[in-house]
Enzyme design. Sequence first.
Site, short mmCIF file in Angstrom:
data_model
loop_
_atom_site.label_atom_id
_atom_site.label_comp_id
_atom_site.label_asym_id
_atom_site.label_seq_id
_atom_site.Cartn_x
_atom_site.Cartn_y
_atom_site.Cartn_z
N ARG A 121 35.04 64.06 54.90
CA ARG A 121 35.12 62.92 55.83
C ARG A 121 34.00 61.90 55.64
O ARG A 121 33.67 61.14 56.55
CB ARG A 121 35.15 63.40 57.28
CG ARG A 121 36.33 64.30 57.56
CD ARG A 121 36.63 64.43 59.02
NE ARG A 121 37.84 65.21 59.20
CZ ARG A 121 37.87 66.54 59.19
NH1 ARG A 121 36.76 67.23 59.05
NH2 ARG A 121 39.00 67.18 59.34
N LYS A 227 28.00 36.70 45.96
CA LYS A 227 29.06 37.57 46.46
C LYS A 227 28.62 38.25 47.75
O LYS A 227 29.38 38.35 48.71
CB LYS A 227 29.47 38.62 45.40
CG LYS A 227 30.61 39.50 45.94
CD LYS A 227 31.35 40.31 44.89
CE LYS A 227 32.53 41.05 45.55
NZ LYS A 227 33.26 41.92 44.65
N GLU A 237 37.89 40.37 54.04
CA GLU A 237 38.75 39.36 53.42
C GLU A 237 39.73 38.73 54.41
O GLU A 237 40.92 38.61 54.15
CB GLU A 237 39.51 39.98 52.24
CG GLU A 237 39.96 38.92 51.24
CD GLU A 237 40.41 39.52 49.91
OE1 GLU A 237 39.77 40.44 49.41
OE2 GLU A 237 41.42 39.01 49.38
N ARG A 241 36.34 35.28 51.93
CA ARG A 241 36.28 36.19 50.76
C ARG A 241 37.45 35.95 49.81
O ARG A 241 37.36 36.25 48.61
CB ARG A 241 36.25 37.66 51.25
CG ARG A 241 35.94 38.64 50.13
CD ARG A 241 35.59 40.03 50.64
NE ARG A 241 35.35 40.93 49.51
CZ ARG A 241 34.92 42.18 49.60
NH1 ARG A 241 34.65 42.69 50.75
NH2 ARG A 241 34.74 42.91 48.51
N ASN A 245 39.14 35.21 44.83
CA ASN A 245 40.35 35.42 44.03
C ASN A 245 40.63 34.24 43.09
O ASN A 245 41.70 34.18 42.50
CB ASN A 245 41.56 35.66 44.93
CG ASN A 245 41.43 36.98 45.68
OD1 ASN A 245 40.97 37.97 45.10
ND2 ASN A 245 41.81 37.01 46.95
N HIS A 248 42.74 34.63 40.02
CA HIS A 248 43.37 35.96 40.07
C HIS A 248 44.89 35.92 40.22
O HIS A 248 45.57 36.82 39.75
CB HIS A 248 42.75 36.82 41.16
CG HIS A 248 41.40 37.38 40.76
ND1 HIS A 248 40.31 36.58 40.51
CD2 HIS A 248 40.98 38.65 40.54
CE1 HIS A 248 39.28 37.34 40.17
NE2 HIS A 248 39.66 38.60 40.18
N HIS A 252 46.37 37.96 37.39
CA HIS A 252 47.14 39.18 37.60
C HIS A 252 48.51 39.08 36.95
O HIS A 252 49.01 40.04 36.35
CB HIS A 252 47.30 39.49 39.09
CG HIS A 252 46.04 40.04 39.71
ND1 HIS A 252 45.76 39.91 41.05
CD2 HIS A 252 45.01 40.73 39.17
CE1 HIS A 252 44.59 40.49 41.30
NE2 HIS A 252 44.11 40.99 40.19
N HIS A 266 40.94 42.41 32.04
CA HIS A 266 40.96 41.80 33.38
C HIS A 266 40.14 40.50 33.43
O HIS A 266 40.62 39.46 33.89
CB HIS A 266 40.44 42.80 34.41
CG HIS A 266 40.29 42.21 35.78
ND1 HIS A 266 41.38 41.89 36.56
CD2 HIS A 266 39.20 41.85 36.48
CE1 HIS A 266 40.95 41.37 37.70
NE2 HIS A 266 39.63 41.33 37.68
N1 LIG Z 1 35.80 47.27 43.76
C1 LIG Z 1 35.91 46.02 43.43
O1 LIG Z 1 35.61 45.10 44.21
C2 LIG Z 1 36.38 45.66 42.05
C3 LIG Z 1 36.21 44.35 41.56
C4 LIG Z 1 36.60 44.08 40.26
C5 LIG Z 1 37.15 45.09 39.46
N2 LIG Z 1 37.28 46.33 39.95
C6 LIG Z 1 37.84 47.42 39.14
O2 LIG Z 1 36.92 47.68 38.08
C7 LIG Z 1 37.63 48.26 36.99
C8 LIG Z 1 37.19 47.61 35.72
O3 LIG Z 1 35.82 47.82 35.55
P1 LIG Z 1 35.12 47.74 34.12
O4 LIG Z 1 35.53 46.50 33.45
O5 LIG Z 1 33.69 48.02 34.31
O6 LIG Z 1 35.88 48.88 33.33
P2 LIG Z 1 35.51 50.37 32.89
O7 LIG Z 1 34.83 51.10 33.96
O8 LIG Z 1 36.76 50.93 32.34
O9 LIG Z 1 34.47 50.13 31.69
C9 LIG Z 1 34.90 49.47 30.53
C10 LIG Z 1 34.59 50.29 29.27
O10 LIG Z 1 33.20 50.21 28.99
C11 LIG Z 1 32.65 51.52 28.82
N3 LIG Z 1 31.25 51.41 29.24
C12 LIG Z 1 30.77 51.32 30.49
N4 LIG Z 1 29.45 51.07 30.48
C13 LIG Z 1 29.09 51.01 29.18
C14 LIG Z 1 27.85 50.77 28.51
N5 LIG Z 1 26.73 50.46 29.18
N6 LIG Z 1 27.85 50.79 27.16
C15 LIG Z 1 28.99 51.03 26.46
N7 LIG Z 1 30.19 51.24 27.03
C16 LIG Z 1 30.23 51.23 28.38
C17 LIG Z 1 33.52 52.41 29.65
O11 LIG Z 1 33.46 53.73 29.21
C18 LIG Z 1 34.90 51.78 29.41
O12 LIG Z 1 35.42 52.22 28.20
C19 LIG Z 1 39.11 48.08 37.30
O13 LIG Z 1 39.65 49.31 37.69
C20 LIG Z 1 39.12 47.10 38.46
O14 LIG Z 1 40.23 47.31 39.32
C21 LIG Z 1 36.92 46.64 41.23
#
Ligand SMILES: NC(=O)c1ccc[n+]([C@@H]2O[C@H](COP(=O)([O-])OP(=O)(O)OC[C@H]3O[C@@H](n4cnc5c(N)ncnc54)[C@H](O)[C@@H]3O)[C@@H](O)[C@H]2O)c1
Length: 364
Positions: A121, A227, A237, A241, A245, A248, A252, A266
Amino acid sequence: MSERISVDLGERSYDILVGAGLAAQAGKWLKPLVRGPLPVVTDANVAKLHLAALLEALKQAGLEAKPIVLEPGEGTKSFRGLENLCTQLLATGVGRGGMIVAFGGGVIGDLTGFAAGILKRGIDFAQIPTTLLAQVDSSVGGKTGINTAEGKNLVGVFLQPKMVLSDTGVLATLPRRELLSGYAEVMKYGALGDAAFFEWLEANAGKALAGDEAAIVHAVAHTCRMKAAIVARDEREAGERALLNLGHTFGHALEAATGYSDRLLHGEGVALGTALAFRLSVKLGLCGGQDAERLIRHLKAIGLPAEIADIPGPRPSADVLLEHMAHDKKVKDGKLTFVLLHGIGQAFVTSDVPREAVQDVLAE
Ligand SMILES: NC(=O)c1ccc[n+]([C@@H]2O[C@H](COP(=O)([O-])OP(=O)(O)OC[C@H]3O[C@@H](n4cnc5c(N)ncnc54)[C@H](O)[C@@H]3O)[C@@H](O)[C@H]2O)c1
């Protein structure tokens, strides 16, 4: 050199620290927050490069770290991945009053935050984000969650971390394309609400992305500060907020039309989507053509896509893209919501956009 950003959310307030070498100081920062075993959730790529150093830092501070290494990639952010992570977290013996660390990109941060929110929880968590995207975006603002067969990020909770340590030093090992994809989110903040920051980026983004410490720390910290301020005013949001987007709705649709594949990351979708939002704004007479050209010039200089034709492979048609937009989370009463612009740094949200104008921009 490091900067501190306070995210002001009443009793859920916390600090983000941004600087080179922060992972090596993680023990010092986390020690006062932790009791008992400390699960450290990461993925195999990050583990190979950076986990040993983090574990050593935690050990030096007398913390009992319990590493959990997950498979890299979006597939891990799923119900199966969540079940697997919860099982492993429970095996560490972490309890309420304990703490869980997310050490990785947005996938690890979103999944771990969600698991922390529901395990027993609710257990506190901290983030040590390792991608530029995670440092400027996913670790700020408290959105956590997983993807389902119905779409991305449809199951999750709002949960603010207790602390974020953004070590800009670990970005040195990030593949260039991932770094640029994260940069799209940095650029977005200048484009949506801070013309002076956009101008600073035009002059300094190259340096920041090449690893210049002062420049990358400033870029990350300034973006987090923007942010954090928006999230503090509108955590769930309900209004402002939604400006975040920018790019986006188009982004998307482009990601969906290219099958969420390697063809378009992305952040690349956000960059291209921002360019299209500027083009649509110009078409509707809301924004001067020079501002759109300036944005597009910057994306091209950095190496981000600025035209649909920049996506490798067959070009997604305007009709297919519109169809994807119609299924967007942000459709209300059948009307598409867009973040449009009166100029660089002057974004606003509107649902008052004729479909034909969108179609024209997508077909151009
Ligand atoms: N919570 C939120 O507000 C929010 C906002 C934007 C995106 N997201 C989410 O974030 C995700 C994308 O995040 P991301 O782009 O970080 O992707 P990810 O976590 O998949 O990382 C991208 C790649 O980089 C590698 N990696 C990470 N750090 C590294 C480093 N220092 N050196 C070498 N390789 C490294 C990872 O293993 C992976 O292969 C999506 O799922 C998206 O929906 C969430």
